[in-house]
Write a protein that holds these residues in place. Structure first.
Motif, PDB file in Angstrom:
ATOM      1  N   LYS A 262      32.026  29.353  37.855  1.00 23.22           N
ATOM      2  CA  LYS A 262      33.092  30.191  37.293  1.00 23.22           C
ATOM      3  C   LYS A 262      32.503  31.374  36.530  1.00 23.22           C
ATOM      4  CE  LYS A 262      36.171  26.198  36.729  1.00 23.22           C
ATOM      5  NZ  LYS A 262      35.157  25.166  37.055  1.00 23.22           N
ATOM      6  N   ALA A 263      31.410  31.128  35.798  1.00 20.81           N
ATOM      7  CA  ALA A 263      30.782  32.200  35.016  1.00 20.81           C
ATOM      8  C   ALA A 263      30.206  33.273  35.930  1.00 20.81           C
ATOM      9  CB  ALA A 263      29.690  31.618  34.126  1.00 20.81           C
ATOM     10  N   ALA A 264      29.524  32.869  37.005  1.00 15.12           N
ATOM     11  CA  ALA A 264      28.918  33.832  37.922  1.00 15.12           C
ATOM     12  C   ALA A 264      29.986  34.653  38.634  1.00 15.12           C
ATOM     13  CB  ALA A 264      28.031  33.113  38.940  1.00 15.12           C
ATOM     14  N   GLN A 265      31.113  34.027  38.988  1.00 14.28           N
ATOM     15  CA  GLN A 265      32.188  34.761  39.649  1.00 14.28           C
ATOM     16  C   GLN A 265      32.802  35.794  38.711  1.00 14.28           C
ATOM     17  OE1 GLN A 265      33.289  34.396  43.053  1.00 14.28           O
ATOM     18  NE2 GLN A 265      34.063  36.384  42.385  1.00 14.28           N
ATOM     19  N   LYS A 266      32.991  35.433  37.450  1.00 15.53           N
ATOM     20  CA  LYS A 266      33.521  36.392  36.473  1.00 15.53           C
ATOM     21  C   LYS A 266      32.556  37.569  36.309  1.00 15.53           C
ATOM     22  CE  LYS A 266      37.434  34.573  35.215  1.00 15.53           C
ATOM     23  NZ  LYS A 266      38.723  35.283  35.464  1.00 15.53           N
ATOM     24  N   PHE A 267      31.256  37.280  36.336  1.00 15.31           N
ATOM     25  CA  PHE A 267      30.276  38.346  36.148  1.00 15.31           C
ATOM     26  C   PHE A 267      30.310  39.327  37.318  1.00 15.31           C
ATOM     27  CE2 PHE A 267      26.040  40.085  36.999  1.00 15.31           C
ATOM     28  CZ  PHE A 267      25.828  40.795  35.832  1.00 15.31           C
ATOM     29  N   ILE A 268      30.329  38.835  38.550  1.00 20.17           N
ATOM     30  CA  ILE A 268      30.317  39.753  39.696  1.00 20.17           C
ATOM     31  C   ILE A 268      31.628  40.537  39.754  1.00 20.17           C
ATOM     32  CG2 ILE A 268      31.242  38.186  41.464  1.00 20.17           C
ATOM     33  CD1 ILE A 268      28.295  40.657  41.862  1.00 20.17           C
ATOM     34  N   ASP A 269      32.733  39.928  39.331  1.00 15.10           N
ATOM     35  CA  ASP A 269      34.004  40.653  39.266  1.00 15.10           C
ATOM     36  C   ASP A 269      33.918  41.771  38.228  1.00 15.10           C
ATOM     37  OD1 ASP A 269      35.021  38.975  41.174  1.00 15.10           O
ATOM     38  OD2 ASP A 269      36.135  37.713  39.753  1.00 15.10           O
ATOM     39  N   ALA A 270      33.323  41.469  37.083  1.00 10.93           N
ATOM     40  CA  ALA A 270      33.183  42.475  36.021  1.00 10.93           C
ATOM     41  C   ALA A 270      32.252  43.593  36.451  1.00 10.93           C
ATOM     42  CB  ALA A 270      32.668  41.817  34.743  1.00 10.93           C
ATOM     43  N   LEU A 271      31.204  43.241  37.190  1.00 13.37           N
ATOM     44  CA  LEU A 271      30.265  44.246  37.662  1.00 13.37           C
ATOM     45  C   LEU A 271      30.968  45.253  38.567  1.00 13.37           C
ATOM     46  CD1 LEU A 271      27.177  44.815  37.422  1.00 13.37           C
ATOM     47  CD2 LEU A 271      26.913  43.666  39.613  1.00 13.37           C
ATOM     48  N   GLN A 272      31.873  44.762  39.395  1.00 17.89           N
ATOM     49  CA  GLN A 272      32.603  45.644  40.302  1.00 17.89           C
ATOM     50  C   GLN A 272      33.703  46.416  39.587  1.00 17.89           C
ATOM     51  OE1 GLN A 272      33.127  42.275  43.229  1.00 17.89           O
ATOM     52  NE2 GLN A 272      32.584  43.852  44.696  1.00 17.89           N
ATOM     53  N   GLU A 273      34.375  45.773  38.644  1.00 16.07           N
ATOM     54  CA  GLU A 273      35.487  46.429  37.968  1.00 16.07           C
ATOM     55  C   GLU A 273      35.022  47.378  36.856  1.00 16.07           C
ATOM     56  OE1 GLU A 273      37.954  43.276  36.610  1.00 16.07           O
ATOM     57  OE2 GLU A 273      38.325  42.487  38.631  1.00 16.07           O
ATOM     58  N   CYS A 274      34.143  46.903  35.981  1.00 17.39           N
ATOM     59  CA  CYS A 274      33.726  47.700  34.834  1.00 17.39           C
ATOM     60  C   CYS A 274      32.814  48.854  35.239  1.00 17.39           C
ATOM     61  CB  CYS A 274      33.002  46.832  33.807  1.00 17.39           C
ATOM     62  SG  CYS A 274      34.016  45.528  33.093  1.00 17.39           S
ATOM     63  N   CYS A 275      32.016  48.620  36.266  1.00 21.34           N
ATOM     64  CA  CYS A 275      31.026  49.638  36.666  1.00 21.34           C
ATOM     65  C   CYS A 275      31.465  50.415  37.912  1.00 21.34           C
ATOM     66  CB  CYS A 275      29.661  48.982  36.891  1.00 21.34           C
ATOM     67  SG  CYS A 275      29.058  48.055  35.464  1.00 21.34           S
ATOM     68  N   GLY A 276      32.656  50.101  38.447  1.00 18.67           N
ATOM     69  CA  GLY A 276      33.176  50.833  39.592  1.00 18.67           C
ATOM     70  C   GLY A 276      32.335  50.669  40.847  1.00 18.67           C
ATOM     71  N   LEU A 277      31.795  49.492  41.066  1.00 23.35           N
ATOM     72  CA  LEU A 277      30.934  49.255  42.234  1.00 23.35           C
ATOM     73  C   LEU A 277      31.710  48.541  43.327  1.00 23.35           C
ATOM     74  CD1 LEU A 277      27.707  48.062  40.398  1.00 23.35           C
ATOM     75  CD2 LEU A 277      28.421  50.378  40.939  1.00 23.35           C
ATOM     76  N   GLU A 278      31.318  48.769  44.557  1.00 21.55           N
ATOM     77  CA  GLU A 278      31.936  48.119  45.693  1.00 21.55           C
ATOM     78  C   GLU A 278      30.876  47.392  46.494  1.00 21.55           C
ATOM     79  OE1 GLU A 278      34.074  50.870  48.054  1.00 21.55           O
ATOM     80  OE2 GLU A 278      35.533  51.385  46.493  1.00 21.55           O
TER      81      GLU A 278
END
Length: 281
Positions: A262-278
């Motif tokens: 769950k922690a790793a999934q939240k991190f990759i979601d944040a990486l894409q959302e907060c940093c605008g990455l795809e």
């Protein structure tokens, strides 16, 4: 819950070790003289110990992941990466999560691409950072927007310090300190116009801070990324970029079909959302 590790008496342990040696067909321990408890691991014994430590680490990671409740997002995120200023991107994603999920903790393992892929494939890290093309058949990837600039770290009183930038010819006869890489994959070969064997490589490094100390003592010129060593103020060192310019383009990768905590999934979601990455599929 922590699964207990049984304590074995010395005679029982010795018997089991001898049985293990017979099973694998290799000597694992070099035993001292009779009456001495001093033992040393053989090369095969050290391999076995390293693999056992990795297995125990996987067990502990698994215990922590399945012990957390569905309602609370806590846990550990493991990232493998070399030294680079792009770690700031991960810090940004972690900061986005920190207030909402303060129970997520981050662990960075330093190493080159070989190290990163090996740890990914063994399940010892969740994400890895590599430079260059990605094998998309085996990994998902997100290309990072920040590029690292290659250059030379040198003493301020060195002959090349007066130059605005450094050309390959400037380094052909200089003592060089380079990142420890497999020679076939050394990223500087094409730019340098020479193979590593043709150059005066006096030292290699895994951590650029250690390389900076070698430079400061006058051993040679270190090829490295910018922004890793402070060269401002009264520093004895300076950094000069390469010309033609050479940049490192990095991606964060993870295994295809990987089941995230769950922690790793939240991190990759944040990486894409907060940093605008795809991600690249």
């Amino acid at each position: 819950m922590v699964w207990p590790i049984p304590q074995l008496a010395q005679p029982t342990l010795s018997t089991q070790l001898k049985a293990l040696e017979e099973e694998v067909g290799k000597q694992l321990l070099i035993r001292g003289s009779k009456g001495s408890r001093k033992v040393m691991l053989t090369q095969e014994g050290m391999i076995l110990r390293r693999r056992a430590e990795e297995i125990l680490e996987l067990v502990h990671m698994t215990q922590r992941e399945i012990a957390y409740s569905d309602e609370v997002i806590v846990g550990d995120v493991y990232i493998g990466a070399g030294e680079s200023d792009l770690i700031r991107i991960f810090a940004k994603a972690a900061c986005c999560l920190q207030k909402q999920y303060p129970g997520i903790h981050y662990h960075i393992r330093s190493g080159n691409a070989v190290f990163v892929k090996e740890y990914l494939d063994r399940g010892l890290i969740d994400f890895g950072v590599i430079y260059g093309p990605v094998d998309t058949a085996g990994y998902h990837a997100i290309k990072l927007p920040v590029r690292d600039t290659w250059g030379v770290l040198m003493r301020r009183d060195s002959p090349l310090a007066s130059k605005e930038y450094i050309t390959p010819e400037d380094l052909w006869d200089k003592p060089l300190i380079v990142s420890a890489q497999e020679s076939d994959h050394w990223p500087m070969s094409r730019w340098m116009g020479k193979d590593p064997e043709e150059l005066s490589v006096v030292a290699t490094y895994n951590l650029v801070f250690n390389a900076s100390l070698l430079v400061e003592e006058g051993l040679g010129y270190a090829l490295c990324f910018d922004k890793l060593i402070n060269v401002s103020g009264d520093s004895k060192l300076c950094f000069r970029p390469l010309y033609p310019r050479m940049e490192g383009e990095a991606s964060i990768i993870w295994k295809r079909y990987q089941v995230f905590s769950k922690a790793a999934q939240k991190f990759i979601d944040a990486l894409q959302e907060c940093c605008g990455l795809e991600g690249q599929k």
